[in-house]
Design a protein around this motif. Structure first.
Motif, short mmCIF file in Angstrom:
data_model
loop_
_atom_site.label_atom_id
_atom_site.label_comp_id
_atom_site.label_asym_id
_atom_site.label_seq_id
_atom_site.Cartn_x
_atom_site.Cartn_y
_atom_site.Cartn_z
N HIS A 170 4.15 1.81 5.47
CA HIS A 170 4.12 0.61 4.60
C HIS A 170 2.77 0.53 3.87
O HIS A 170 2.72 0.13 2.72
CB HIS A 170 4.33 -0.66 5.41
CG HIS A 170 5.70 -0.79 5.96
ND1 HIS A 170 6.83 -0.77 5.17
CD2 HIS A 170 6.15 -0.96 7.23
CE1 HIS A 170 7.90 -0.92 5.92
NE2 HIS A 170 7.52 -1.03 7.18
N LEU A 187 5.24 4.84 1.48
CA LEU A 187 6.10 6.02 1.64
C LEU A 187 7.57 5.64 1.77
O LEU A 187 7.91 4.56 2.25
CB LEU A 187 5.69 6.80 2.89
CG LEU A 187 4.29 7.41 2.88
CD1 LEU A 187 4.04 8.09 4.21
CD2 LEU A 187 4.12 8.37 1.73
N SER A 188 8.42 6.59 1.41
CA SER A 188 9.86 6.43 1.60
C SER A 188 10.21 6.77 3.05
O SER A 188 9.40 7.38 3.78
CB SER A 188 10.62 7.37 0.67
OG SER A 188 10.42 8.72 1.07
N ASP A 189 11.41 6.40 3.48
CA ASP A 189 11.86 6.74 4.82
C ASP A 189 11.88 8.26 5.02
O ASP A 189 11.53 8.75 6.10
CB ASP A 189 13.26 6.16 5.09
CG ASP A 189 13.23 4.66 5.29
OD1 ASP A 189 12.16 4.11 5.63
OD2 ASP A 189 14.28 4.02 5.10
N GLU A 190 12.27 9.00 3.99
CA GLU A 190 12.30 10.46 4.09
C GLU A 190 10.89 11.02 4.28
O GLU A 190 10.69 11.95 5.08
CB GLU A 190 12.94 11.09 2.84
CG GLU A 190 14.41 10.78 2.66
CD GLU A 190 14.68 9.38 2.08
OE1 GLU A 190 13.78 8.81 1.41
OE2 GLU A 190 15.78 8.86 2.32
N ASP A 191 9.91 10.47 3.56
CA ASP A 191 8.52 10.90 3.73
C ASP A 191 8.05 10.64 5.16
O ASP A 191 7.40 11.49 5.79
CB ASP A 191 7.59 10.16 2.76
CG ASP A 191 7.80 10.55 1.31
OD1 ASP A 191 8.30 11.67 1.04
OD2 ASP A 191 7.47 9.73 0.43
#
Length: 135
Positions: free
Chosen positions: A118, A122-126
């Motif tokens: 957060h 970042l994205s969930d994939e990152d």
């Protein structure tokens, strides 16, 4: 007497040590983005946090990022600004651990990466890739 008879739940210090170990295993480039983030371990979120986050019980929240994330322009500290902090909540983490087939270290790493994610936007994939790199 079995070895289990003397086991005790991990303490706040134990969870802090797990969090510090997890942080040390994160990729160096990711840790550089997190410079200055303070990691705190408490038993539960405080009442204000529970209200703010809409929690029904103290077990609803495993961790929380508080501060101004890099994605929101939080790269520079302002006078009077509290440092960016990641809170890990021991009792909810232990409760989650008791109900799932994951190691405690994996859960602490997951919560830590998610909350720091957060901070850096970042994205969930990152975040999944960073967790995988941390082992």
């Amino acid at each position: 007497m079995t070895a289990l008879a003397n086991l005790q739940a991990p303490s706040l210090d134990d969870l802090e040590a797990l969090a510090q170990d997890a942080y040390a295993r994160l990729p160096e480039a990711f840790r550089r983005l997190c410079e200055g983030v303070v990691i705190r371990v408490e038993d539960f979120p405080d009442d204000e946090t529970m209200t703010e986050m809409g929690c029904e019980t103290p077990f609803d929240l495993l961790g929380l990022f508080r501060g101004i994330g890099l994605a929101q322009g939080g790269g520079q500290m302002q006078t009077g600004q509290f440092p960016n902090m990641v809170w890990l909540y021991r009792r909810p983490i232990l409760d989650y651990w008791a109900e799932h087939e994951e190691s405690l270290g994996h859960i602490v790493t997951h919560v830590l990466v998610h909350e720091i994610g957060h901070h850096v936007g970042l994205s969930d994939e990152d975040m999944e890739a960073i967790e995988a790199a941390a082992g």
